[in-house]
Scaffold this motif. Structure first.
Motif, PDB file in Angstrom:
ATOM      1  N   UNK A 238       1.126  -1.350  -0.007  1.00 28.17           N
ATOM      2  CA  UNK A 238      -0.264  -0.215  -0.126  1.00 28.17           C
ATOM      3  C   UNK A 238       0.676   1.037   0.156  1.00 28.17           C
ATOM      4  N   UNK A 239       1.608   1.047   1.421  1.00 29.19           N
ATOM      5  CA  UNK A 239       2.475   2.795   0.469  1.00 29.19           C
ATOM      6  C   UNK A 239       3.577   2.839  -0.601  1.00 29.19           C
ATOM      7  N   UNK A 240       3.644   1.809  -1.252  1.00 32.25           N
ATOM      8  CA  UNK A 240       4.378   1.792  -2.936  1.00 32.25           C
ATOM      9  C   UNK A 240       3.472   2.383  -3.521  1.00 32.25           C
TER      10      UNK A 240
ATOM     11  N   UNK B 198       2.777   6.083  -2.455  1.00 30.54           N
ATOM     12  CA  UNK B 198       3.493   6.649  -2.966  1.00 30.54           C
ATOM     13  C   UNK B 198       3.641   6.940  -4.070  1.00 30.54           C
ATOM     14  N   UNK B 199       3.443   6.092  -5.386  1.00 30.96           N
ATOM     15  CA  UNK B 199       3.794   6.405  -6.892  1.00 30.96           C
ATOM     16  C   UNK B 199       2.525   7.351  -7.257  1.00 30.96           C
ATOM     17  N   UNK B 200       1.371   6.630  -6.626  1.00 31.79           N
ATOM     18  CA  UNK B 200       0.382   7.731  -6.833  1.00 31.79           C
ATOM     19  C   UNK B 200       0.586   8.828  -6.589  1.00 31.79           C
ATOM     20  N   UNK B 201       0.831   8.954  -5.524  1.00 32.70           N
ATOM     21  CA  UNK B 201       0.808  10.409  -5.038  1.00 32.70           C
ATOM     22  C   UNK B 201       2.595  11.577  -5.152  1.00 32.70           C
ATOM     23  N   UNK B 202       2.880  10.931  -6.470  1.00 34.51           N
ATOM     24  CA  UNK B 202       4.498  10.817  -6.095  1.00 34.51           C
ATOM     25  C   UNK B 202       4.581  12.404  -6.054  1.00 34.51           C
TER      26      UNK B 202
ATOM     27  N   UNK C 166       6.253   1.841 -10.192  1.00 31.32           N
ATOM     28  CA  UNK C 166       4.851   1.799 -10.609  1.00 31.32           C
ATOM     29  C   UNK C 166       5.149   2.919 -10.842  1.00 31.32           C
ATOM     30  N   UNK C 167       5.639   4.101 -10.421  1.00 33.12           N
ATOM     31  CA  UNK C 167       5.346   5.434 -11.187  1.00 33.12           C
ATOM     32  C   UNK C 167       5.831   5.477 -12.640  1.00 33.12           C
ATOM     33  N   UNK C 168       7.066   4.001 -13.398  1.00 30.18           N
ATOM     34  CA  UNK C 168       6.889   3.879 -15.055  1.00 30.18           C
ATOM     35  C   UNK C 168       5.756   3.598 -15.388  1.00 30.18           C
ATOM     36  N   UNK C 169       4.754   2.497 -14.203  1.00 29.64           N
ATOM     37  CA  UNK C 169       4.201   1.925 -15.314  1.00 29.64           C
ATOM     38  C   UNK C 169       3.044   3.156 -15.537  1.00 29.64           C
ATOM     39  N   UNK C 170       2.690   3.893 -14.680  1.00 30.61           N
ATOM     40  CA  UNK C 170       1.717   4.112 -14.556  1.00 30.61           C
ATOM     41  C   UNK C 170       1.459   5.132 -15.369  1.00 30.61           C
TER      42      UNK C 170
ATOM     43  N   UNK D 248     -12.420   2.994 -12.255  1.00 31.09           N
ATOM     44  CA  UNK D 248     -12.360   3.992 -11.120  1.00 31.09           C
ATOM     45  C   UNK D 248     -10.169   4.041 -11.131  1.00 31.09           C
ATOM     46  N   UNK D 249      -9.969   4.940 -10.368  1.00 28.45           N
ATOM     47  CA  UNK D 249      -8.507   5.206 -10.174  1.00 28.45           C
ATOM     48  C   UNK D 249      -7.932   3.864  -8.997  1.00 28.45           C
ATOM     49  N   UNK D 250      -8.755   3.488  -8.086  1.00 25.62           N
ATOM     50  CA  UNK D 250      -7.967   2.213  -7.155  1.00 25.62           C
ATOM     51  C   UNK D 250      -8.133   0.553  -8.247  1.00 25.62           C
ATOM     52  N   UNK D 251      -9.429   0.899  -9.085  1.00 25.97           N
ATOM     53  CA  UNK D 251      -9.063  -0.600 -10.319  1.00 25.97           C
ATOM     54  C   UNK D 251      -7.731  -0.253 -10.633  1.00 25.97           C
ATOM     55  N   UNK D 252      -7.201   0.432 -11.241  1.00 24.50           N
ATOM     56  CA  UNK D 252      -6.546   1.267 -11.885  1.00 24.50           C
ATOM     57  C   UNK D 252      -5.489   0.504 -11.309  1.00 24.50           C
ATOM     58  N   UNK D 253      -5.012   1.328  -9.731  1.00 26.47           N
ATOM     59  CA  UNK D 253      -3.780   1.138  -9.655  1.00 26.47           C
ATOM     60  C   UNK D 253      -3.945  -0.144  -8.898  1.00 26.47           C
ATOM     61  N   UNK D 254      -4.747  -1.273  -8.552  1.00 23.44           N
ATOM     62  CA  UNK D 254      -4.832  -2.378  -7.986  1.00 23.44           C
ATOM     63  C   UNK D 254      -4.296  -3.820  -9.496  1.00 23.44           C
ATOM     64  N   UNK D 255      -5.675  -3.676 -10.080  1.00 20.06           N
ATOM     65  CA  UNK D 255      -5.790  -4.190 -11.422  1.00 20.06           C
ATOM     66  C   UNK D 255      -4.866  -4.423 -12.057  1.00 20.06           C
TER      67      UNK D 255
END
Lengths: 342, 294, 339
Positions: A140-142, A145-149, A229-233, A247-254
């Motif tokens: 979760x922290x990673x 941190x990546x989403x809110x880079x 994750x920053x690269x992936x995003x 949704x954002x959550x779904x994109x991040x997790x799935x």
């Protein structure tokens, strides 16, 4: 004896066929196994020579002081083959190892193997729990941190992690004990209850030890996850996922987590060695009867056969684990799997 | 606890640092770290001439005094020994081990790594294999075993740690050599006919030595932690020589009433490791910038 | 759908000075079953337009004015949740680079059923069946097996078919195809475009087809909007644009198309110069620097989009090409080579 010409397909895609894929994998596996065997051999040689480092007649060092009698010395010499030339001794040693005989402890009066088997579950549990905790914290922290880079939350997390990496495991353990055992009186500072006796108590006693290891580990893990994750995003398919209305959550997790987790998996594999080393100290602090305690007590009591046996065991186990992690890595990543090249 | 993959963990560009370090100059955190390290190093070197109490003078009637007691700035431990003095003298152990391990590790690792990276071929393959083999051992366990059989002394510990550090340096030097050797200016030098040794010293070495140097700081931090763990277990230098880990170990019995016995050396160790990490990152940042500018 | 007047703009430049005007002054209406072609060079703002219409641009730094009505909803004014509901559902995007627009570590089937389960509330098994049907509908053989495959195992053309299947899964009212065939082999292009057209007819969808290829626009669109430097500069039915164009830019584009009946030694006409950067555009017509018919007025004042008489044909030029000749001039043979 007819010559059968190989059929060359018109369009050749290297990994399209099942067999093509399988062959590459087998090749890779074979290569790794060879390396495994060579490493194990090297380890065995190295640890074998440990005994030879002892000054004087090893038998005198191995036997506890009060048991040194000529008969005992002769027996030890016979059992360890100490009178034989070096190569034969090594071969004897290797042969024993292959049969799972790690030596005999005169201090504990039991075979090292049985001692190892007795103490192993505790260490395995400790390491497993430590890994679990560190992933529960790091993932979760990673992701956050990546989403809110670049934003304050990310900087805060990175700052804390940077500091945590510098904290040694035993310091972390003592600090946790100070807070949770001494002051808050929530958790026990030492002791251990067997899993089959009382699972709840067992887990309670394992919380602080596993957390001590996990807090430092998660720093490394979340850093790696964050950067990947920053690269992936930035990838096109993440933008596409947005266009699909996810949704954002779904994109991040799935969608984003799995492609980003391969570096993480590598680091986890690398850190297992660090975890094993850390477990040794943690077990000592919390009085957990694991392999680490076994090793350390053997060191304190000059129980050389045990030290040697446990060292070999840990080293070989470690090499095998690394191999499994490598294989797992290959299995998990379809991109790697589909590539015929190793 | 040795992190075995320097490039992954230690050499990761840090968001925080990139934020604190501006593009050309190094931020305040870097200089604070340098300051702390200087204090520690100077303290260790000049411990004998500093106005400190004796670190091993046992004083039965002054046990477990708190911080700020007259005559004992940071209090005393369970044997009445001055904590501050023990911390200053104890830093020697940590620093000596860290420094000599880096010297051994880099001293062997750098040339071997560079040779492997430049010469390639069979030699390179062998080096890579050996490195992988050594790196696949859990370091502390090996260290414990060696200490057991070889005895506890500063020399043995330093040499062993240095030996265990060699593979990481080899990997680092090799990777950087590979990267540099493929760059145009090296190929140009080759084309002009520069001798191999001149290429190595003139073109490759500056580019490889830099990241190795940056990593050295970080790895020193790791060694301090490992030595601390060893002395915590009582397997480093023998008493009465003070060491941070040893202080923490003996202090751990008094966590309830006198946590400072544990916390003071722990903080000292933490600050030192942190500073080393910061300096290492800063040096690397500085070199990156020079690269970018060049 | 209808797009009202307004000028969605792109994020500001780092210096924070002149805004990057990606798109200005659009306005059009599109009915079911109709296809609008947006034609322009690279950098003309085509893709940004498509994203702007469906409110898919990054939030910060984007200024939106005007309305975009899809059915009865203004896309630009929707709440986040409703917007997500519409995206992938009522409006679907087909991207330019299909291979990288698919998640490489997720099976194709999962990427389709995701839309089905999200936008059509289907359960797992029915979704799988529907996904297989969709794959079959877009012309992928052996669809059941394909569901378990990964994008890396498929060719570009097949990936694009998958993207179309994903787009269709949400049963959209509007399809936005952003240069769907540009990254594909020429042999596949016609297949994909025909597929799109067929599906559009079958499902009664409106389509916005973005392309730089005039041939594609000619064959597959009902209306054409020519874009230049972020603006619509000509807008009319496809036939009108080809036969009775007014914009010098359109003329130049048509001139640049090689023709099968031109002599072998003829030079290929190119448009001199380059499209302007979208930051800090000078006043006046953006095409002025490259226009054959440029006058002083052109550099002073930006020509507005106006209609040719009572027709629906819009263009923005002070000196439109007056000759509405039934045949496009064979300009290739006598193009002047200003290089």
């Amino acid at each position: 004896m007819s010559q059968v010409l190989p059929r060359i397909p018109l369009i050749t895609r290297p990994s399209a066929t099942r067999r093509g894929r399988g062959n590459a994998f087998l090749q890779f596996l074979a290569g790794r196994l060879i390396r495994l065997i060579l490493t194990v051999l090297t380890v065995s040689v190295a640890t074998f020579f440990l005994i030879t480092l002892l000054p004087g007649d090893p038998a005198y060092s191995i036997l506890p002081a009060n048991e040194v009698t000529p008969q005992a010395v002769a027996r030890v010499n016979r059992e360890l083959g100490l009178n034989q030339p070096l190569p034969e001794r090594y071969w004897h040693w290797l042969w024993q190892l292959a049969h799972g005989n790690l030596g005999y402890s005169y201090v504990l009066n039991s075979s090292v193997s049985s001692q190892v088997m007795q103490h192993l579950p505790v260490t395995v549990e400790l390491i497993a729990l430590a890994l679990l905790w560190s992933l529960i914290l790091a993932i979760p922290l990673g992701i956050i941190a990546a989403y809110l880079a670049g934003r304050p939350a990310d900087k805060g997390i990175s700052l804390v992690n940077f500091g945590l990496v510098a904290v040694p495991g035993f310091v972390m353990a003592l600090v946790l004990i100070l807070i949770f055992s001494v002051h808050l009186r929530l958790l026990p500072a030492s002791g251990w209850v067997a899993l089959n006796q009382d699972p709840v108590q067992n887990l309670i006693h394992m919380i602080l030890p596993s957390l001590s290891l996990a807090l430092t580990q998660q720093a490394a893990f979340s850093r790696v996850l964050r950067s990947e994750m920053i690269t992936t995003l930035q990838e096109e398919y993440i933008g596409m996922a947005r266009a699909k209305g996810l949704s954002t959550v779904r994109i991040l997790l799935a969608h984003a987590l799995r492609p980003s987790s391969f570096s993480l998996a590598t680091v986890v594999g690398l850190q297992i060695g660090v975890l094993i080393s850390g477990a040794v100290i943690i077990e000592q602090i919390f009085s957990l009867p694991g392999i680490g305690s076994l090793l350390l007590n053997a060191i304190y009591s000059n129980d050389y056969p045990t030290v040697q046996g446990v060292t070999v065991f840990i080293a070989v186990a470690f090499v095998v684990i690394n191999l499994l992690v490598d294989v797992l890595y290959r299995v998990l990543d379809p991109r790697v799997r589909l590539d015929a090249r190793d | 606890m040795l992190a075995t993959e320097p490039s992954v963990i230690a050499a990761e560009p840090d968001a925080v640092l990139s934020a604190t370090l501006s593009r050309r100059r190094l931020g305040i955190t870097f200089w604070v770290a340098v300051a702390w390290l200087s204090i520690v190093v100077l303290g260790a070197i000049f411990a004998n001439v500093l106005p400190l109490r004796s670190p091993s003078a046992v004083a039965p009637f002054e046990q477990l005094k708190g911080i700020g007691t007259p005559g004992h700035l940071l209090g005393t431990d369970d044997l009445g020994r001055d904590v501050l003095a023990r911390m200053v003298f104890g830093s020697r152990v940590s620093l000596i081990v860290a420094l000599s391990s880096v010297v051994v590790g880099a001293g062997v690792g750098l040339p071997v790594g560079m040779a492997a990276g430049y010469l390639r071929g069979r030699f390179d393959a062998v080096v890579v294999f050996v490195v992988d083999v050594i790196l696949s051992f859990p370091a502390l366990v090996l260290l414990l075993a060696l200490v057991t059989f070889l005895g506890q002394s500063l020399a043995i510990i330093s040499l062993t740690l240095g030996f265990l550090a060699i593979p990481a340096y080899i990997r680092l030097a090799r990777a950087n050599t590979l990267a540099t050797a493929s760059r145009t200016f090296v190929q140009a030098a080759r084309a002009v006919g520069e001798s191999t040794s001149r290429i190595i010293f003139h073109e490759l070495l500056p580019n490889v030595a830099a990241p190795v140097m940056a990593y050295s700081f970080v790895s020193m931090g790791l060694f301090i932690v490992i030595e601390g763990s060893l002395s915590f277990l009582g397997l480093s230098v023998e008493a009465p020589v003070p060491s941070w880990g040893g202080m923490i170990a003996s202090g751990s019995n008094y966590l309830l009433q006198d946590p400072q016995l544990v916390l003071l050396p722990a903080i000292a160790m933490l600050l030192t490791v942190l500073s080393l990490n910061l300096v290492g990152d800063g040096v690397r940042h500085l070199l990156d910038v020079r690269e970018a500018r060049a | 759908m209808s797009v009202g007047t307004g000028s969605p703009t792109l994020p500001r430049t780092p210096a924070g000075e002149a805004p990057l005007l990606a798109v200005r002054d659009l306005s059009f209406t599109l009915g079911a079953g109709q296809t609008l072609g947006i034609v322009g060079e690279s950098g003309s703002g085509k893709s940004v337009t498509s994203r702007a219409i469906i409110n898919l641009l990054p939030r910060h730094g984007t200024v939106r004015t005007g309305e975009v009505f899809l059915g009865d909803r203004d896309m630009l004014g929707l709440a986040k949740r409703d917007l997500r509901h519409a995206l992938g559902g009522d409006v679907a995007l087909i991207p330019q680079h299909p291979k990288v627009s698919l998640n490489p570590v997720m099976t194709v089937g999962r990427q389709i059923t995701e839309t089905l389960r999200l936008h059509r509330g289907m359960a797992r098994r029915p979704a799988r069946r529907e996904a297989a049907d969709l794959l079959a509908a877009v012309g992928i053989p052996d669809p059941k097996r394909r569901l378990a495959e990964y994008p890396g195992q498929m060719s570009g053309g097949m990936c694009q078919r998958v993207m179309i299947a994903i787009a269709l899964a949400g049963q959209p009212m509007l399809l936005i195809a952003d240069e769907p065939t540009t990254a594909l082999d020429v042999t596949i292009q016609a297949q994909i475009l025909d597929l799109l057209k067929a599906q559009q007819a079958e499902r009664g969808m409106a389509m916005i087809l973005i392309t730089h290829d005039l041939n594609v626009a000619a064959s597959y669109t009902d209306q054409i909007a020519v874009m230049y430097a972020g603006r619509f500069v000509e807008f009319s039915s496809a036939r009108e644009v080809f036969e009775a164009y007014r914009m010098p830019y359109t003329e130049a584009l048509l001139d640049a198309m090689p023709r099968l009946d031109s002599p072998l030694t003829a030079h290929l006409a190119a448009i001199d110069g380059e499209p302007p950067a979208l930051v800090g555009l000078p006043p006046g017509c953006s095409f002025a620097a490259r226009c054959r018919y440029v006058t002083e007025h052109c550099t002073r004042e930006t020509p507005p989009l106006q209609a040719a008489g009572t027709s629906q044909h819009l263009y923005a030029c002070w000196n439109p090409v007056r000759s509405a000749s039934p045949e496009p001039p064979t300009a290739v043979a006598n193009a002047d080579c200003r290089h």
